[in-house]
Design an enzyme around this catalytic site. Structure first.
Site, PDB file in Angstrom:
ATOM      1  N   GLY A   1       0.875  -1.162   0.000  1.00  0.00           N
ATOM      2  CA  GLY A   1       0.000   0.000   0.000  1.00  0.00           C
ATOM      3  C   GLY A   1       0.913   1.212   0.000  1.00  0.00           C
ATOM      4  O   GLY A   1       1.979   1.188  -0.610  1.00  0.00           O
ATOM      5  N   GLU A   2       0.555   2.229   0.718  1.00  0.00           N
ATOM      6  CA  GLU A   2       1.396   3.419   0.817  1.00  0.00           C
ATOM      7  C   GLU A   2       1.955   3.455   2.235  1.00  0.00           C
ATOM      8  O   GLU A   2       1.218   3.640   3.198  1.00  0.00           O
ATOM      9  CB  GLU A   2       0.577   4.667   0.498  1.00  0.00           C
ATOM     10  CG  GLU A   2       1.388   5.805  -0.090  1.00  0.00           C
ATOM     11  CD  GLU A   2       2.428   6.349   0.881  1.00  0.00           C
ATOM     12  OE1 GLU A   2       3.629   6.360   0.532  1.00  0.00           O
ATOM     13  OE2 GLU A   2       2.052   6.756   2.000  1.00  0.00           O
ATOM     14  N   SER A   3       3.258   3.253   2.368  1.00  0.00           N
ATOM     15  CA  SER A   3       3.856   3.042   3.693  1.00  0.00           C
ATOM     16  C   SER A   3       3.689   4.231   4.636  1.00  0.00           C
ATOM     17  O   SER A   3       3.482   4.042   5.839  1.00  0.00           O
ATOM     18  CB  SER A   3       5.335   2.665   3.570  1.00  0.00           C
ATOM     19  OG  SER A   3       6.102   3.718   3.036  1.00  0.00           O
TER      20      SER A   3
ATOM     21  N   CYS B   1       6.120  -5.432   0.343  1.00  0.00           N
ATOM     22  CA  CYS B   1       6.300  -4.089  -0.216  1.00  0.00           C
ATOM     23  C   CYS B   1       6.281  -3.030   0.893  1.00  0.00           C
ATOM     24  O   CYS B   1       7.257  -2.891   1.615  1.00  0.00           O
ATOM     25  CB  CYS B   1       5.275  -3.819  -1.312  1.00  0.00           C
ATOM     26  SG  CYS B   1       5.719  -2.419  -2.358  1.00  0.00           S
TER      27      CYS B   1
ATOM     28  N   ARG C   1      13.249   3.248  -0.392  1.00  0.00           N
ATOM     29  CA  ARG C   1      11.857   3.308  -0.843  1.00  0.00           C
ATOM     30  C   ARG C   1      11.803   3.542  -2.352  1.00  0.00           C
ATOM     31  O   ARG C   1      12.647   4.227  -2.910  1.00  0.00           O
ATOM     32  CB  ARG C   1      11.110   4.455  -0.147  1.00  0.00           C
ATOM     33  CG  ARG C   1      10.996   4.297   1.346  1.00  0.00           C
ATOM     34  CD  ARG C   1      10.343   5.503   1.995  1.00  0.00           C
ATOM     35  NE  ARG C   1       8.904   5.403   1.862  1.00  0.00           N
ATOM     36  CZ  ARG C   1       8.144   6.309   1.276  1.00  0.00           C
ATOM     37  NH1 ARG C   1       8.670   7.401   0.773  1.00  0.00           N
ATOM     38  NH2 ARG C   1       6.846   6.138   1.195  1.00  0.00           N
TER      39      ARG C   1
ATOM     40  N   ILE D   1       5.896  -3.196  -7.726  1.00  0.00           N
ATOM     41  CA  ILE D   1       5.154  -1.956  -7.946  1.00  0.00           C
ATOM     42  C   ILE D   1       5.714  -0.902  -6.999  1.00  0.00           C
ATOM     43  O   ILE D   1       5.538  -1.007  -5.787  1.00  0.00           O
ATOM     44  CB  ILE D   1       3.641  -2.149  -7.693  1.00  0.00           C
ATOM     45  CG1 ILE D   1       3.085  -3.252  -8.589  1.00  0.00           C
ATOM     46  CG2 ILE D   1       2.895  -0.831  -7.892  1.00  0.00           C
ATOM     47  CD1 ILE D   1       1.658  -3.655  -8.270  1.00  0.00           C
ATOM     48  N   ARG D   2       6.425   0.088  -7.527  1.00  0.00           N
ATOM     49  CA  ARG D   2       7.094   1.100  -6.687  1.00  0.00           C
ATOM     50  C   ARG D   2       7.815   0.416  -5.540  1.00  0.00           C
ATOM     51  O   ARG D   2       7.767   0.845  -4.386  1.00  0.00           O
ATOM     52  CB  ARG D   2       6.086   2.128  -6.162  1.00  0.00           C
ATOM     53  CG  ARG D   2       5.538   3.030  -7.212  1.00  0.00           C
ATOM     54  CD  ARG D   2       4.525   4.048  -6.719  1.00  0.00           C
ATOM     55  NE  ARG D   2       4.634   4.366  -5.304  1.00  0.00           N
ATOM     56  CZ  ARG D   2       3.594   4.452  -4.471  1.00  0.00           C
ATOM     57  NH1 ARG D   2       2.387   4.245  -4.896  1.00  0.00           N
ATOM     58  NH2 ARG D   2       3.772   4.765  -3.207  1.00  0.00           N
TER      59      ARG D   2
ATOM     60  N   HIS E   1       4.914  -8.153  -4.558  1.00  0.00           N
ATOM     61  CA  HIS E   1       3.510  -8.411  -4.233  1.00  0.00           C
ATOM     62  C   HIS E   1       3.116  -9.832  -4.625  1.00  0.00           C
ATOM     63  O   HIS E   1       2.605 -10.056  -5.721  1.00  0.00           O
ATOM     64  CB  HIS E   1       2.610  -7.424  -4.979  1.00  0.00           C
ATOM     65  CG  HIS E   1       2.682  -6.029  -4.458  1.00  0.00           C
ATOM     66  ND1 HIS E   1       1.852  -5.577  -3.461  1.00  0.00           N
ATOM     67  CD2 HIS E   1       3.487  -4.995  -4.789  1.00  0.00           C
ATOM     68  CE1 HIS E   1       2.137  -4.313  -3.194  1.00  0.00           C
ATOM     69  NE2 HIS E   1       3.128  -3.941  -3.987  1.00  0.00           N
TER      70      HIS E   1
ATOM     71  N   GLU F   1       0.623 -11.522  -3.684  1.00  0.00           N
ATOM     72  CA  GLU F   1      -0.833 -11.623  -3.800  1.00  0.00           C
ATOM     73  C   GLU F   1      -1.341 -11.258  -5.191  1.00  0.00           C
ATOM     74  O   GLU F   1      -2.498 -11.531  -5.525  1.00  0.00           O
ATOM     75  CB  GLU F   1      -1.507 -10.747  -2.729  1.00  0.00           C
ATOM     76  CG  GLU F   1      -1.476  -9.260  -2.990  1.00  0.00           C
ATOM     77  CD  GLU F   1      -0.158  -8.562  -2.679  1.00  0.00           C
ATOM     78  OE1 GLU F   1      -0.119  -7.325  -2.788  1.00  0.00           O
ATOM     79  OE2 GLU F   1       0.844  -9.231  -2.334  1.00  0.00           O
TER      80      GLU F   1
END
Length: 187
Positions: free
Chosen positions: A47-49, A76, A102, A128-129, A165, A167
């Protein structure tokens, strides 16, 4: 059956729930600190850490998670949150003796899939990022996966962290099976 909690405050929660079912475990969405009761392991999703970290502070999760004596898998953003530092001011759990770079692979448009090795098995990893391990701060940290020379999977004690990821990949179940076999079932 083992009950695996998935921190459910931000990120790709449903996909982790589906993956947990595939390894014959029961997923439990963790929305409050009271939800941590009775779980055998915890997944901190991508997600967004920064957002997840701020929400963990607001909901009182930081100390509760730090004091858990159960296996934890960070994917992630979960890897970022488990680290000692990122070079950016943000709330962290500081449970893994590593620093993290990051967004090491670039922005969202730079996302990619690549076959890598995890525990002797090939897995199609979705980045992803994605972060990378910057520096290992303790000999207790073991590398479990690399993308070329970049460290993308580690373990220390009862914690496993990967920068990709699982999942989101058809064969990502390999990562969950690894976590189950090497952490959850050894408890």
């Amino acid at each position: 059956m083992k009950i695996i909690g998935i921190l459910g405050i931000q990120g790709d929660i449903e996909e982790h729930e589906d993956a947990v079912k595939k390894i014959n475990c029961i997923p439990k969405r963790i929305r409050t600190v009271d939800d941590l009761e009775g779980i055998d392991a915890l997944i901190i999703p991508g997600g967004e850490s920064t957002t997840i970290g701020k929400l963990m502070v607001s909901y009182g999760f930081i100390d509760k998670i730090r004091n858990l004596k159960i296996p934890i898998l960070g994917t992630c953003a979960g890897m970022v949150l488990l680290s000692k530092g990122t070079g950016k001011e943000q709330p962290l759990l500081e449970m893994l003796n590593v620093t993290i770079k990051r967004n090491a692979y670039g922005s969202q448009k730079d996302s990619f899939e690549k076959e890598i090795d995890l525990g002797g098995k090939k897995i199609n990893a979705v980045f992803i990022r994605a972060p990378q391990v910057g520096e290992i701060l303790s000999k207790d940290v073991e590398i479990i996966s690399k993308d070329d020379e970049n460290i993308v999977g580690i373990k220390e004690g009862n914690i496993m962290a990967i920068s990709f990821h699982p999942e989101l990949s058809d064969d990502g179940v390999i990562a969950y099976e690894y976590f189950l076999k090497n952490f959850v079932e050894k408890r």
